[in-house]
Design a protein around this motif. Structure first.
Motif, PDB file in Angstrom:
ATOM      1  N   ASP A  46       6.078  -7.686   4.880  1.00  0.00           N
ATOM      2  CA  ASP A  46       6.948  -6.890   3.628  1.00  0.00           C
ATOM      3  C   ASP A  46       7.852  -5.842   4.448  1.00  0.00           C
ATOM      4  OD1 ASP A  46       5.385  -7.875   1.565  1.00  0.00           O
ATOM      5  OD2 ASP A  46       3.934  -6.461   2.298  1.00  0.00           O
ATOM      6  N   GLY A  47       8.495  -6.343   5.561  1.00  0.00           N
ATOM      7  CA  GLY A  47       9.411  -5.715   6.117  1.00  0.00           C
ATOM      8  C   GLY A  47       9.031  -4.328   6.528  1.00  0.00           C
ATOM      9  N   ALA A  48       9.597  -3.088   6.346  1.00  0.00           N
ATOM     10  CA  ALA A  48       9.530  -1.780   6.923  1.00  0.00           C
ATOM     11  C   ALA A  48       8.943  -1.018   5.626  1.00  0.00           C
ATOM     12  CB  ALA A  48      10.498  -1.166   7.389  1.00  0.00           C
ATOM     13  N   GLY A  49       8.232  -1.606   4.555  1.00  0.00           N
ATOM     14  CA  GLY A  49       7.809  -1.012   3.340  1.00  0.00           C
ATOM     15  C   GLY A  49       6.349  -0.585   3.312  1.00  0.00           C
ATOM     16  N   GLN A  50       5.674  -1.049   4.551  1.00  0.00           N
ATOM     17  CA  GLN A  50       4.321  -0.386   4.676  1.00  0.00           C
ATOM     18  C   GLN A  50       4.014   0.538   5.848  1.00  0.00           C
ATOM     19  OE1 GLN A  50       2.792  -4.346   5.175  1.00  0.00           O
ATOM     20  NE2 GLN A  50       1.774  -4.208   2.900  1.00  0.00           N
ATOM     21  N   PRO A  51       3.069   1.337   5.860  1.00  0.00           N
ATOM     22  CA  PRO A  51       2.704   2.370   6.613  1.00  0.00           C
ATOM     23  C   PRO A  51       2.685   1.720   8.282  1.00  0.00           C
ATOM     24  CG  PRO A  51       1.284   2.527   4.986  1.00  0.00           C
ATOM     25  CD  PRO A  51       1.987   1.397   4.856  1.00  0.00           C
ATOM     26  N   ALA A  52       2.187   0.501   8.481  1.00  0.00           N
ATOM     27  CA  ALA A  52       2.017   0.085   9.821  1.00  0.00           C
ATOM     28  C   ALA A  52       3.045  -1.161   9.886  1.00  0.00           C
ATOM     29  CB  ALA A  52       0.701  -0.476  10.039  1.00  0.00           C
ATOM     30  N   ILE A 182      -7.355   0.202   4.523  1.00  0.00           N
ATOM     31  CA  ILE A 182      -8.504   1.216   4.240  1.00  0.00           C
ATOM     32  C   ILE A 182      -8.679   1.608   3.126  1.00  0.00           C
ATOM     33  CG2 ILE A 182      -9.044   3.331   4.960  1.00  0.00           C
ATOM     34  CD1 ILE A 182      -7.414   3.160   7.558  1.00  0.00           C
ATOM     35  N   ASN A 183     -10.008   1.225   2.573  1.00  0.00           N
ATOM     36  CA  ASN A 183     -10.445   1.761   0.992  1.00  0.00           C
ATOM     37  C   ASN A 183      -9.530   1.073   0.082  1.00  0.00           C
ATOM     38  OD1 ASN A 183     -12.596   3.381   2.244  1.00  0.00           O
ATOM     39  ND2 ASN A 183     -11.194   4.909   2.649  1.00  0.00           N
ATOM     40  N   GLY A 184      -9.390  -0.212   0.560  1.00  0.00           N
ATOM     41  CA  GLY A 184      -8.632  -0.768  -0.611  1.00  0.00           C
ATOM     42  C   GLY A 184      -7.106  -0.860  -0.632  1.00  0.00           C
ATOM     43  N   LYS A 185      -6.509  -0.065   0.261  1.00  0.00           N
ATOM     44  CA  LYS A 185      -4.978   0.273   0.286  1.00  0.00           C
ATOM     45  C   LYS A 185      -4.396  -0.564   1.550  1.00  0.00           C
ATOM     46  CE  LYS A 185      -1.378   3.855   1.084  1.00  0.00           C
ATOM     47  NZ  LYS A 185      -1.275   5.273   1.282  1.00  0.00           N
ATOM     48  N   GLU A 186      -3.737  -1.270   1.356  1.00  0.00           N
ATOM     49  CA  GLU A 186      -2.839  -2.321   2.378  1.00  0.00           C
ATOM     50  C   GLU A 186      -1.988  -1.231   3.125  1.00  0.00           C
ATOM     51  OE1 GLU A 186      -0.134  -5.921   2.648  1.00  0.00           O
ATOM     52  OE2 GLU A 186      -1.562  -6.235   1.266  1.00  0.00           O
ATOM     53  N   LEU A 187      -2.333  -1.311   4.590  1.00  0.00           N
ATOM     54  CA  LEU A 187      -1.500  -0.441   5.394  1.00  0.00           C
ATOM     55  C   LEU A 187      -0.530  -1.577   6.104  1.00  0.00           C
ATOM     56  CD1 LEU A 187      -4.484   1.576   6.765  1.00  0.00           C
ATOM     57  CD2 LEU A 187      -2.858   2.039   4.982  1.00  0.00           C
ATOM     58  N   GLY A 188      -0.706  -2.736   6.751  1.00  0.00           N
ATOM     59  CA  GLY A 188       0.236  -3.535   7.155  1.00  0.00           C
ATOM     60  C   GLY A 188      -0.270  -4.958   7.188  1.00  0.00           C
ATOM     61  N   CYS A 189       0.901  -5.607   7.247  1.00  0.00           N
ATOM     62  CA  CYS A 189       0.685  -6.819   7.216  1.00  0.00           C
ATOM     63  C   CYS A 189       1.574  -7.890   7.998  1.00  0.00           C
ATOM     64  CB  CYS A 189       1.046  -7.851   5.674  1.00  0.00           C
ATOM     65  SG  CYS A 189       0.889  -9.434   5.305  1.00  0.00           S
ATOM     66  N   LEU A 190       0.785  -8.809   8.820  1.00  0.00           N
ATOM     67  CA  LEU A 190       1.496  -9.472   9.977  1.00  0.00           C
ATOM     68  C   LEU A 190       1.625 -10.995   9.662  1.00  0.00           C
ATOM     69  CD1 LEU A 190       3.266  -9.161  12.526  1.00  0.00           C
ATOM     70  CD2 LEU A 190       1.170  -9.585  13.557  1.00  0.00           C
ATOM     71  N   LYS A 191       2.516 -12.029   9.780  1.00  0.00           N
ATOM     72  CA  LYS A 191       2.528 -13.408   9.857  1.00  0.00           C
ATOM     73  C   LYS A 191       2.702 -14.034  11.158  1.00  0.00           C
ATOM     74  CE  LYS A 191       3.936 -13.787   4.843  1.00  0.00           C
ATOM     75  NZ  LYS A 191       5.044 -14.382   4.028  1.00  0.00           N
ATOM     76  N   VAL A 192       2.061 -14.813  11.375  1.00  0.00           N
ATOM     77  CA  VAL A 192       2.071 -15.351  12.858  1.00  0.00           C
ATOM     78  C   VAL A 192       2.226 -17.137  12.665  1.00  0.00           C
ATOM     79  CG1 VAL A 192       1.069 -15.876  15.161  1.00  0.00           C
ATOM     80  CG2 VAL A 192       1.072 -13.517  14.292  1.00  0.00           C
TER      81      VAL A 192
END
Length: 199
Positions: A46-52, A182-192
Motif C-alpha cells: 500500500d505504498g507509504a500509507g502504513q506505519p511500517a 498488532i491486535n488486529g491493526k495492520e502495520l505493514g504489508c510486503l509483496k515478494v
C-alpha cells in the motif's frame, strides 16, 4: 545503526517460505537439493500509507544460489513500535497454467498465520544470547520490542547454508504476501515475487 522490523520480517518471510518453524533446521524427511532463486523482486502493498514501510532491499547476485554467498542491503522505517504479539500472515501462491493458486499451510510452510513473530525470534535466538552477526556488529536488535524510527542495514555479505525443501515445493514462479499486525491493526504489508529452481 539499527535495522527496521520491516526489513527483518521481509527477510523472515522468505526464510519462512523456504524453511518451516521460523527458519529452524529442517528435519530429514525432506530431500536435500541445491536451490536457485531467480528474479527476486518486492514492493510495499500500500505504498507509504502504513506505519511500517520498506524503502529499499537489494539482494545479489541474481540468481541467488543456495548454498552460496549473498550480498544484502536494506532500509525501512516504522512510525510505531513493534511489540508482542506481532502477528505475521503469509499468503503463498504458485503460478499454475497461467493462474495463481494459493498454497495451503503445510508443516509451517505456505499460506500460514503466525500469531507472534516475537516468539519466533525468541525461539531462533534465545533471549539473553548475543544477536548473530552481522546484527551484533551493527548493534541491530533481534528481539521485540523494535522501536519506532528509521533503520538501515548497509551492504553485508552473508553465506546461505543448504536448505532442505519439502518435496511438494516444486520449481516454478511464486509470490508471497506478508502482512504485519498488532491486535488486529495492520502495520505493514510486503509483496515478494520469485522463481524457484531446485535440482
Amino acid at each position: 545503526m539499527n535495522t527496521a522490523p520491516a526489513i527483518a520480517i521481509s527477510l523472515c518471510a522468505v526464510c519462512l517460505f523456504l524453511q518451516p518453524g521460523g527458519c529452524e533446521i529442517v528435519v530429514n524427511r525432506y530431500a536435500s537439493r541445491s536451490t536457485m532463486i531467480l528474479g527476486f523482486s518486492w514492493e510495499n502493498c500500500d505504498g507509504a500509507g502504513q506505519p511500517a514501510v520498506l524503502k529499499s532491499l537489494a539482494l545479489s547476485p541474481d540468481p541467488i544460489t543456495i548454498p552460496g554467498d549473498l550480498k544484502a542491503s536494506a532500509a525501512g522505517s516504522t512510525t510505531v513500535a513493534f511489540t508482542s504479539p506481532l502477528a505475521v500472515n503469509l499468503t503463498l501462491e504458485k503460478e499454475v497454467a497461467g493462474f495463481w493458486v494459493k498454497v495451503p499451510c503445510m508443516d509451517n510452510i505456505g499460506s500460514c498465520d503466525y500469531a507472534d513473530a516475537c516468539l519466533l525470534l525468541d525461539t531462533a535466538i534465545p533471549p539473553g544470547q548475543d544477536c548473530p552477526e552481522p546484527l551484533h556488529t551493527y548493534g541491530i536488535p533481534c528481539h521485540c520490542p523494535f522501536k519506532a524510527g528509521d533503520y538501515t542495514l548497509p551492504e553485508t555479505d552473508f553465506y546461505l547454508p543448504n536448505v532442505d525443501l519439502p518435496y511438494w515445493l516444486t520449481n516454478g514462479n511464486y509470490r508471497i504476501k506478508g502482512v504485519l499486525g498488532i491486535n488486529g491493526k495492520e502495520l505493514g504489508c510486503l509483496k515478494v515475487t520469485l522463481s524457484l529452481h531446485s535440482n
